[in-house]
Scaffold this active site. Structure first.
Site, PDB file in Angstrom:
ATOM      1  N   SER A  10       0.816  -1.210   0.000  1.00  0.00           N
ATOM      2  CA  SER A  10       0.000   0.000   0.000  1.00  0.00           C
ATOM      3  C   SER A  10       0.854   1.266   0.000  1.00  0.00           C
ATOM      4  O   SER A  10       2.023   1.249   0.391  1.00  0.00           O
ATOM      5  CB  SER A  10      -0.916   0.019   1.224  1.00  0.00           C
ATOM      6  OG  SER A  10      -0.159   0.228   2.407  1.00  0.00           O
ATOM      7  N   GLU A  63       6.331  -1.088  -5.541  1.00  0.00           N
ATOM      8  CA  GLU A  63       5.279  -1.630  -6.400  1.00  0.00           C
ATOM      9  C   GLU A  63       3.967  -1.453  -5.637  1.00  0.00           C
ATOM     10  O   GLU A  63       3.673  -2.213  -4.713  1.00  0.00           O
ATOM     11  CB  GLU A  63       5.555  -3.106  -6.714  1.00  0.00           C
ATOM     12  CG  GLU A  63       6.838  -3.349  -7.493  1.00  0.00           C
ATOM     13  CD  GLU A  63       6.800  -2.766  -8.895  1.00  0.00           C
ATOM     14  OE1 GLU A  63       5.694  -2.485  -9.394  1.00  0.00           O
ATOM     15  OE2 GLU A  63       7.865  -2.592  -9.495  1.00  0.00           O
ATOM     16  N   CYS A 113      -3.524  -5.897  -7.790  1.00  0.00           N
ATOM     17  CA  CYS A 113      -3.192  -4.484  -7.960  1.00  0.00           C
ATOM     18  C   CYS A 113      -3.406  -4.014  -9.390  1.00  0.00           C
ATOM     19  O   CYS A 113      -3.524  -2.814  -9.643  1.00  0.00           O
ATOM     20  CB  CYS A 113      -1.759  -4.217  -7.527  1.00  0.00           C
ATOM     21  SG  CYS A 113      -0.530  -5.227  -8.390  1.00  0.00           S
TER      22      CYS A 113
END
Length: 466
Positions: free
Chosen positions: A186, A207, A241
């Site tokens: 996050s 990432e 994601c």
């Protein structure tokens, strides 16, 4: 908490290059490819019934095996010195870029793909010659336990270590000095990691994620869109994601899309999705509650799904319409099986909407018209871009995977991961030739020397010497 940090990085040489690839023997490669009894070890992480075996094998095991083989087939060429263009002043020098290990790197994984998001960057880090400390997510406890067992079993404990634990253990771990930190997760946690890394001026790869838009415009097969959209959005219950986070389309396209979405969902998961063996569950009660709160706060209208079961951590694939730009579902990355549809009329309106938001990890466009696809591609920015499908672009090792801006810093997969964990050392090996020419740079200075020196150092003076 105790863990071992190697004092020095692994060094590459022609003699030990094979040793630097993941397995020091065939054991690890055999286990990764599920050959023999050892292969069963690497399948045990699918034991918790949260994700179908089909999805787990594709997204966790096979993608790592493919990355490993791609790296084995290519990393020797990646390590070769890269010779660069020279000017007249350096004509007789050896000028090249040498790839070297960074040293000791830390890889912090995420819970949604706990296997892939640790081992893919680890393949790259080891191929580049680094020692590696990995920190699995404590949320995916079964995988955490398994990795802590298997890494010491198959890899040298002098070079590779696993640290288990939660937030406090991670904070303690970050007090150590590393040569690179690779984090998947996050944005909130990323900020904390950046602060910790700044103490030692440690470079960081982030990432992250964000709200990946899916724009549908112009002539297109609505049935085809529905099937590919349903698969990419509800794969792993939307806990990806790179999953499409919301859809942008005209009202007419929405009306045509809804029945096709219902049909695709029924084809994939049956009339009772909760009983389908092919539909994942939400990873934890806390994440289930967060998603249900988003649904509760949304002013959108549920057009498909909406059912849930807390004990089963189940949320049906859900589609909402009449969602506004300031809706609760548009405040943060959804990261679950909830798909809001927002309306726009002109293509430029859709592009403007995307550009008002933070840059996404991925952007998807569905259209039969190449002019539409190219216009969106040329007038937006995102970590990755895929037309007429979702997620698939990240499975190709030749493409870099990573974000831009708020969706991440840096990239990996294939050579891109190798470069992330490599120091590119600029090397010039000079002899004693052309000392008279070198004398142009020595005092006493004059304009004549300056003119000649500027000419010899110019890139355009790449003539050959007779």
């Amino acid at each position: 908490m105790f863990f071992f940090l190697p004092e020095s990085p692994v060094r590459f040489s022609e003699q030990n290059s094979q040793w630097l690839v993941l397995p020091r023997s065939p054991e690890l490669r055999d286990s990764l490819t599920s050959r023999g009894e050892k292969g069963k070890d690497w399948l045990r992480f699918t034991a918790p019934v949260l994700q179908p075996k089909f999805e787990a094998v594709l997204s966790e095991i096979d993608i790592v095996i493919n990355e490993l083989h791609y790296t084995l087939n290519n990393f020797k060429s990646w390590m070769q010195p890269e010779y660069v263009d020279k000017n007249l002043a350096t004509k007789f020098d050896d000028c090249f870029v040498k790839r070297e290990p960074l040293g000791v790197v830390l890889i912090i994984g995420a819970w949604n793909y706990p296997w892939q998001l640790l081992l893919l960057p680890m393949v790259a880090a080891v191929a580049a010659g680094n020692c590696v400390v990995i920190k699995p997510s404590e949320v995916s406890a079964a995988t955490d336990t398994l990795i802590a067992e298997l890494i010491p079993k198959y890899l040298s404990q002098d070079c590779y270590a696993v640290v288990s634990g939660g937030a406090e253990e991670t904070k303690s771990l970050l007090l150590n000095r590393f040569d690179h930190i690779f984090y998947t997760g996050s944005q909130a946690v990323a900020r904390s990691i950046l602060q910790a890394a700044s103490v030692h001026l440690t470079p960081v790869t982030l990432e992250l994620g964000g709200k990946c838009p899916c724009l549908i415009y112009g002539q297109v097969s609505i049935a085809g869109v529905a099937r590919r959209l349903v698969w990419s959005k509800f794969f792993n219950a939307g806990q990806s994601c790179v999953a499409p986070d919301y859809v942008l389309c005209s009202a007419a396209t929405r009306d045509a899309l809804l029945p096709e979405l219902r049909q695709a969902l029924e084809d994939f998961y049956g009339k009772e999705p909760q009983t389908s063996p092919d539909l994942s569950r939400i990873v934890s009660a806390r994440h289930w509650a967060r998603l249900m709160e988003l649904l509760k706060r949304s002013n959108g209208k549920v057009a498909v799904g909406g059912e849930s079961n807390e004990d089963d951590k189940y949320i049906a694939p859900t589609v909402l319409v009449d969602v506004s730009e300031d809706d609760a579902l548009m405040e943060e990355e959804i990261f679950g099986p909830i798909l809001p549809i927002l309306n726009f009329e002109s293509l430029q309106d859709g592009i403007d909407f995307i550009n008002r938001k933070e840059k996404a990890l991925a952007l998807y466009v569905f259209s039969n018209e190449s002019s539409v696809i190219n216009k969106v591609l040329e007038n937006t920015s995102s970590g990755g871009f895929c037309s007429n499908d979702g997620i698939i672009h990240m499975t190709l090792p030749g493409l870099p995977f990573g974000g831009v801006g708020a969706s991440g810093w840096g990239s990996y997969h294939g050579r891109w991961g190798f470069e992330t964990f490599t120091h590119r050392r600029a090397c010039m090996l000079r002899g004693w030739a052309l000392e008279r020419l070198n004398g142009l740079r020595y005092p006493p200075y004059n304009d004549n020397k300056l003119g000649w020196l500027r000419w010899t150092a110019s890139p355009k003076s790449s003539c050959s010497l007779m």
